[in-house]
Design a protein around this motif. Structure first.
Motif, PDB file in Angstrom:
ATOM      1  N   ARG A  96      51.062  77.645 -15.646  1.00  0.00           N
ATOM      2  CA  ARG A  96      52.521  77.606 -15.863  1.00  0.00           C
ATOM      3  C   ARG A  96      53.259  77.141 -14.614  1.00  0.00           C
ATOM      4  NH1 ARG A  96      53.242  77.669 -21.151  1.00  0.00           N
ATOM      5  NH2 ARG A  96      51.388  78.652 -21.969  1.00  0.00           N
ATOM      6  N   ASP A  97      52.576  76.467 -13.748  1.00  0.00           N
ATOM      7  CA  ASP A  97      53.204  75.958 -12.528  1.00  0.00           C
ATOM      8  C   ASP A  97      54.188  74.847 -12.906  1.00  0.00           C
ATOM      9  OD1 ASP A  97      53.870  75.084 -10.013  1.00  0.00           O
ATOM     10  OD2 ASP A  97      51.896  74.261  -9.518  1.00  0.00           O
ATOM     11  N   THR A  98      55.443  74.999 -12.490  1.00  0.00           N
ATOM     12  CA  THR A  98      56.449  73.996 -12.852  1.00  0.00           C
ATOM     13  C   THR A  98      56.714  73.001 -11.713  1.00  0.00           C
ATOM     14  OG1 THR A  98      58.204  75.463 -12.113  1.00  0.00           O
ATOM     15  CG2 THR A  98      57.666  75.514 -14.460  1.00  0.00           C
ATOM     16  N   THR A  99      55.913  73.092 -10.666  1.00  0.00           N
ATOM     17  CA  THR A  99      56.062  72.164  -9.539  1.00  0.00           C
ATOM     18  C   THR A  99      55.905  70.716 -10.002  1.00  0.00           C
ATOM     19  OG1 THR A  99      55.053  73.841  -8.139  1.00  0.00           O
ATOM     20  CG2 THR A  99      55.109  71.606  -7.257  1.00  0.00           C
ATOM     21  N   LEU A 100      56.766  69.863  -9.486  1.00  0.00           N
ATOM     22  CA  LEU A 100      56.640  68.446  -9.824  1.00  0.00           C
ATOM     23  C   LEU A 100      55.235  67.958  -9.448  1.00  0.00           C
ATOM     24  CD1 LEU A 100      59.296  65.693  -9.219  1.00  0.00           C
ATOM     25  CD2 LEU A 100      56.886  65.263  -8.735  1.00  0.00           C
ATOM     26  N   THR A 101      54.589  67.300 -10.390  1.00  0.00           N
ATOM     27  CA  THR A 101      53.210  66.847 -10.164  1.00  0.00           C
ATOM     28  C   THR A 101      53.103  65.338 -10.354  1.00  0.00           C
ATOM     29  OG1 THR A 101      52.347  68.967 -10.899  1.00  0.00           O
ATOM     30  CG2 THR A 101      50.801  67.113 -10.888  1.00  0.00           C
ATOM     31  N   VAL A 102      52.461  64.701  -9.405  1.00  0.00           N
ATOM     32  CA  VAL A 102      52.237  63.259  -9.483  1.00  0.00           C
ATOM     33  C   VAL A 102      50.788  63.023  -9.892  1.00  0.00           C
ATOM     34  CG1 VAL A 102      52.187  61.096  -8.197  1.00  0.00           C
ATOM     35  CG2 VAL A 102      53.960  62.806  -7.699  1.00  0.00           C
ATOM     36  N   VAL A 103      50.610  62.402 -11.062  1.00  0.00           N
ATOM     37  CA  VAL A 103      49.269  62.019 -11.500  1.00  0.00           C
ATOM     38  C   VAL A 103      48.963  60.661 -10.873  1.00  0.00           C
ATOM     39  CG1 VAL A 103      47.920  61.269 -13.505  1.00  0.00           C
ATOM     40  CG2 VAL A 103      49.308  63.352 -13.631  1.00  0.00           C
ATOM     41  N   VAL A 104      47.815  60.567 -10.237  1.00  0.00           N
ATOM     42  CA  VAL A 104      47.469  59.346  -9.521  1.00  0.00           C
ATOM     43  C   VAL A 104      46.782  58.376 -10.483  1.00  0.00           C
ATOM     44  CG1 VAL A 104      46.130  58.405  -7.606  1.00  0.00           C
ATOM     45  CG2 VAL A 104      47.303  60.605  -7.357  1.00  0.00           C
ATOM     46  N   SER A 105      47.385  57.210 -10.677  1.00  0.00           N
ATOM     47  CA  SER A 105      46.844  56.229 -11.604  1.00  0.00           C
ATOM     48  C   SER A 105      46.043  55.184 -10.840  1.00  0.00           C
ATOM     49  CB  SER A 105      47.972  55.552 -12.381  1.00  0.00           C
ATOM     50  OG  SER A 105      47.419  54.531 -13.187  1.00  0.00           O
ATOM     51  N   THR A 106      44.765  55.055 -11.201  1.00  0.00           N
ATOM     52  CA  THR A 106      43.863  54.290 -10.346  1.00  0.00           C
ATOM     53  C   THR A 106      43.453  52.917 -10.883  1.00  0.00           C
ATOM     54  OG1 THR A 106      42.098  55.641 -11.294  1.00  0.00           O
ATOM     55  CG2 THR A 106      42.874  56.235  -9.096  1.00  0.00           C
ATOM     56  N   ALA A 107      43.747  52.629 -12.136  1.00  0.00           N
ATOM     57  CA  ALA A 107      43.353  51.303 -12.641  1.00  0.00           C
ATOM     58  C   ALA A 107      44.309  50.798 -13.705  1.00  0.00           C
ATOM     59  CB  ALA A 107      41.933  51.326 -13.194  1.00  0.00           C
ATOM     60  N   ASN A 108      44.412  49.485 -13.797  1.00  0.00           N
ATOM     61  CA  ASN A 108      45.178  48.861 -14.864  1.00  0.00           C
ATOM     62  C   ASN A 108      44.424  49.087 -16.193  1.00  0.00           C
ATOM     63  OD1 ASN A 108      45.916  46.621 -16.765  1.00  0.00           O
ATOM     64  ND2 ASN A 108      47.306  46.131 -15.078  1.00  0.00           N
ATOM     65  N   PRO A 109      45.149  49.474 -17.253  1.00  0.00           N
ATOM     66  CA  PRO A 109      44.465  49.772 -18.525  1.00  0.00           C
ATOM     67  C   PRO A 109      43.653  48.599 -19.079  1.00  0.00           C
ATOM     68  CG  PRO A 109      46.875  49.843 -18.763  1.00  0.00           C
ATOM     69  CD  PRO A 109      46.581  49.767 -17.311  1.00  0.00           C
ATOM     70  N   TYR A 110      44.029  47.360 -18.750  1.00  0.00           N
ATOM     71  CA  TYR A 110      43.287  46.209 -19.264  1.00  0.00           C
ATOM     72  C   TYR A 110      41.909  46.068 -18.629  1.00  0.00           C
ATOM     73  CZ  TYR A 110      47.267  44.664 -21.953  1.00  0.00           C
ATOM     74  OH  TYR A 110      48.272  44.593 -22.881  1.00  0.00           O
ATOM     75  N   LYS A 111      41.689  46.745 -17.534  1.00  0.00           N
ATOM     76  CA  LYS A 111      40.376  46.681 -16.905  1.00  0.00           C
ATOM     77  C   LYS A 111      39.342  47.412 -17.780  1.00  0.00           C
ATOM     78  CE  LYS A 111      38.557  46.421 -12.320  1.00  0.00           C
ATOM     79  NZ  LYS A 111      38.668  46.609 -10.891  1.00  0.00           N
ATOM     80  N   PHE A 112      39.835  48.316 -18.613  1.00  0.00           N
ATOM     81  CA  PHE A 112      38.958  49.083 -19.507  1.00  0.00           C
ATOM     82  C   PHE A 112      39.475  48.944 -20.942  1.00  0.00           C
ATOM     83  CE2 PHE A 112      38.918  50.691 -15.241  1.00  0.00           C
ATOM     84  CZ  PHE A 112      37.560  50.674 -14.952  1.00  0.00           C
ATOM     85  N   ALA A 113      39.801  47.691 -21.291  1.00  0.00           N
ATOM     86  CA  ALA A 113      40.524  47.411 -22.528  1.00  0.00           C
ATOM     87  C   ALA A 113      39.814  47.945 -23.774  1.00  0.00           C
ATOM     88  CB  ALA A 113      40.754  45.914 -22.657  1.00  0.00           C
ATOM     89  N   GLY A 114      38.494  47.792 -23.844  1.00  0.00           N
ATOM     90  CA  GLY A 114      37.757  48.221 -25.035  1.00  0.00           C
ATOM     91  C   GLY A 114      37.963  49.702 -25.318  1.00  0.00           C
ATOM     92  N   ASP A 115      37.793  50.517 -24.312  1.00  0.00           N
ATOM     93  CA  ASP A 115      37.920  51.964 -24.501  1.00  0.00           C
ATOM     94  C   ASP A 115      39.377  52.386 -24.732  1.00  0.00           C
ATOM     95  OD1 ASP A 115      35.215  52.844 -24.322  1.00  0.00           O
ATOM     96  OD2 ASP A 115      35.266  52.356 -22.180  1.00  0.00           O
ATOM     97  N   VAL A 116      40.291  51.715 -24.058  1.00  0.00           N
ATOM     98  CA  VAL A 116      41.704  52.068 -24.239  1.00  0.00           C
ATOM     99  C   VAL A 116      42.147  51.695 -25.656  1.00  0.00           C
ATOM    100  CG1 VAL A 116      44.065  51.644 -23.432  1.00  0.00           C
ATOM    101  CG2 VAL A 116      42.208  51.879 -21.770  1.00  0.00           C
ATOM    102  N   LEU A 117      41.703  50.519 -26.110  1.00  0.00           N
ATOM    103  CA  LEU A 117      42.018  50.092 -27.479  1.00  0.00           C
ATOM    104  C   LEU A 117      41.468  51.090 -28.484  1.00  0.00           C
ATOM    105  CD1 LEU A 117      43.031  47.796 -29.447  1.00  0.00           C
ATOM    106  CD2 LEU A 117      40.654  46.990 -29.446  1.00  0.00           C
ATOM    107  N   CYS A 118      40.225  51.485 -28.287  1.00  0.00           N
ATOM    108  CA  CYS A 118      39.576  52.422 -29.191  1.00  0.00           C
ATOM    109  C   CYS A 118      40.321  53.766 -29.206  1.00  0.00           C
ATOM    110  CB  CYS A 118      38.123  52.611 -28.781  1.00  0.00           C
ATOM    111  SG  CYS A 118      37.241  53.759 -29.828  1.00  0.00           S
ATOM    112  N   ALA A 119      40.776  54.193 -28.040  1.00  0.00           N
ATOM    113  CA  ALA A 119      41.518  55.450 -27.967  1.00  0.00           C
ATOM    114  C   ALA A 119      42.815  55.372 -28.774  1.00  0.00           C
ATOM    115  CB  ALA A 119      41.823  55.790 -26.514  1.00  0.00           C
ATOM    116  N   LEU A 120      43.473  54.227 -28.721  1.00  0.00           N
ATOM    117  CA  LEU A 120      44.759  54.079 -29.394  1.00  0.00           C
ATOM    118  C   LEU A 120      44.614  53.901 -30.894  1.00  0.00           C
ATOM    119  CD1 LEU A 120      47.034  51.753 -27.211  1.00  0.00           C
ATOM    120  CD2 LEU A 120      46.987  54.250 -27.326  1.00  0.00           C
TER     121      LEU A 120
END
Ligand SMILES: *Cc1c(COP(=O)(O)O)cnc(C)c1O
Length: 472
Positions: free
Chosen positions: A392-416
């Motif tokens: 329940r921590d309400t501290t602002l949290t930054v999620v670190v994004s490490t790759a462009n989604p197109y680099k893993f397009a097959g899996d991202v497409l499948c997820a969507l």
């Protein structure tokens, strides 16, 4: 030097203290300014112009701010580290490292050239090739696990141009490749052979100190973004949630905290290869376990090399103790830290998520926030959501994004959409239709580039690739 002569890792003698007001000022002047400031705190001995170095390093990034800070909700931000030429966060450091290497070679008037040997779980390899290609007095050989990288990742590497580059597949997984490269560094005969050819060895893996420091800068920059945009007050603590493999990225966040950046929790996110999750839970690092191939391949790692540097800090910089742990790891694939050391890990939280959860997170995040994330970032987003539910921590949290989604397009497409598309470029096109997110130019160009590197070696024979390269 990528690694010290006794096989240990280099660490800073001490952590310089940040001047946060100066940080806010520099942030307003641009990422290059802030990054040069952070580099100058660690590389005091150079007279080189670090600002022109960071300027040329980040020039090719396709985001004006270099590292955009994107808002999903009031509490949940994303730091995008993937706007460099190879579309993953490795560019943040690997566009700098070759330039630093060149600068130091010049300053020390070293006659030998530098031969960089690098094992990659997918993204480091391409980023290192791109960084070192055609850089004077350097050459690079990259080893990748034949079955362990995505189609796009592999294509990016084997189409690399540049006389001083070489790419070689390894029959084995990433740990095999990494262990093999480490063994080459320790092989005196091999080092001598390389020396006779006029080269000294270095590494572009995240164990190289020159890679770590450029990464510290973006934690500081994002914090400054949030203060300058009025989202937090100066001095207020925030969390970072980092998709973790070799522990390099999150360690840079820890270094930033040691320098005085107001960070509350560093959340360590793992995929099915959750050796770190268990380490933080029960003090035992145990790499005796099954290795899983996941849709976040850059995190498919059982030996997280940079953890050694954290161990060093939490045992009060007792290098004999560290050596002991690392010997246990080498011989028995495990070690257990003391209760006293464990106490110093309070600023960490660790959790993992499986493949189904990763996919569900990509889909939910897109549907709820219209934000498309890659498989690695999704692991972090999923773990953040678990953390939030649990604490329940309400501290602002930054999620670190490490790759462009197109680099893993097959899996991202499948997820969507649930659709399985075997052809990477068709997947890119379908993902674009579905998401309306722009396809990066680097992906479009990949489709027509010629394959320049075809060699593969056995995991016990990494030497061969270097010999072939140097005898060529
Ligand atoms: C390398 C990489 C990671 C893991 O970073 P570490 O510094 O090894 O922990 C995560 N995501 C992507 C996309 C990567 O390329």
């Amino acid at each position: 030097m990528g690694i010290s002569e006794d096989g240990g890792l280099f660490v800073p003698q001490n952590f310089p203290k940040l001047d946060l007001n100066k940080v806010l000022q520099l942030n307003k002047q641009g990422y290059e300014q802030l990054s040069a400031y952070v580099l100058s705190m660690f590389f005091e001995e150079t007279d080189g112009d670090l600002l022109s170095l960071t300027k040329s390093a980040y020039k090719s990034f396709d985001a004006k701010s270099v590292v955009p800070t994107v808002k999903l909700t009031e509490q949940n931000y994303v730091m995008e580290l993937y706007h460099g030429p190879t579309l993953a966060f490795k560019d943040m450091a690997l566009q700098i490292l070759p330039r630093l290497t060149s600068l130091f070679l010049k300053e020390h008037q070293q006659e030998e050239k530098v031969l960089v040997l690098t094992a990659t779980s997918g993204d480091t390899g391409k980023a290192a090739l791109e960084g070192f290609a055609n850089v004077e007095n350097t050459a690079i050989v990259v080893y990748f696990p034949v079955e362990g990288v995505s189609d796009i990742q592999k294509l990016q590497m084997v189409t690399q141009e540049g006389e001083n580059t070489s790419v070689c597949g390894v029959y084995g997984n990433f740990d095999d490749a990494q262990t093999g490269v480490k063994a080459l560094f320790a092989d005196k005969q091999f080092v001598e052979y390389v020396k006779q050819k006029g080269y000294t060895l270095s590494s572009a893996n995240s164990i190289n100190f020159g890679r770590l420091i450029p990464q510290v800068a973006y934690y500081i920059n994002t914090y400054a973004d949030l203060v300058n945009q009025g989202k937090i007050k100066l001095g207020e603590e925030i969390n970072f949630c980092v998709p973790t493999g070799n522990f390099g990225n999150i360690l840079a966040g820890y270094y930033a905290k040691c320098m005085g950046l107001p960070v509350k929790k560093l959340i360590c996110a793992s995929n099915n290869n959750n050796v770190l999750t268990e380490f933080f839970a029960n003090s035992e690092y145990n790499a005796n376990r099954e290795f899983f191939q996941t849709m976040s391949p850059s995190m498919d790692i059982l030996i997280s090399s940079n953890l050694e540097r954290l161990i060093f800090e939490i045992c009060n910089r007792n290098s004999n103790m560290v050596k002991d742990f690392m010997e246990q790891l080498n011989h028995h694939k495990k070690y257990t830290i003391t209760a006293e050391m464990k106490e110093k890990l309070n600023c960490f939280y660790a959790e993992c998520c499986n493949e189904e959860e990763t996919k569900a997170t990509i889909k939910n995040t897109f549907e709820m926030h219209g934000y498309l994330m890659d498989t690695h970032t999704a692991v972090a987003q999923c773990v953040y959501e678990k953390y939030q539910k649990q604490t329940r921590d309400t501290t602002l949290t930054v999620v670190v994004s490490t790759a462009n989604p197109y680099k893993f397009a097959g899996d991202v497409l499948c997820a969507l959409s649930g659709e399985v598309e075997a052809d990477a470029f068709v997947a890119v096109s379908k993902l674009n239709t579905l998401s309306k997110v722009r396809v990066p130019q680097a992906i479009i160009e990949l489709n027509t580039k010629a394959v320049a590197h075809k060699d593969c070696v056995n995991k016990n024979n990494l030497k061969k690739a270097v010999e072939d390269f140097l005898e060529k």
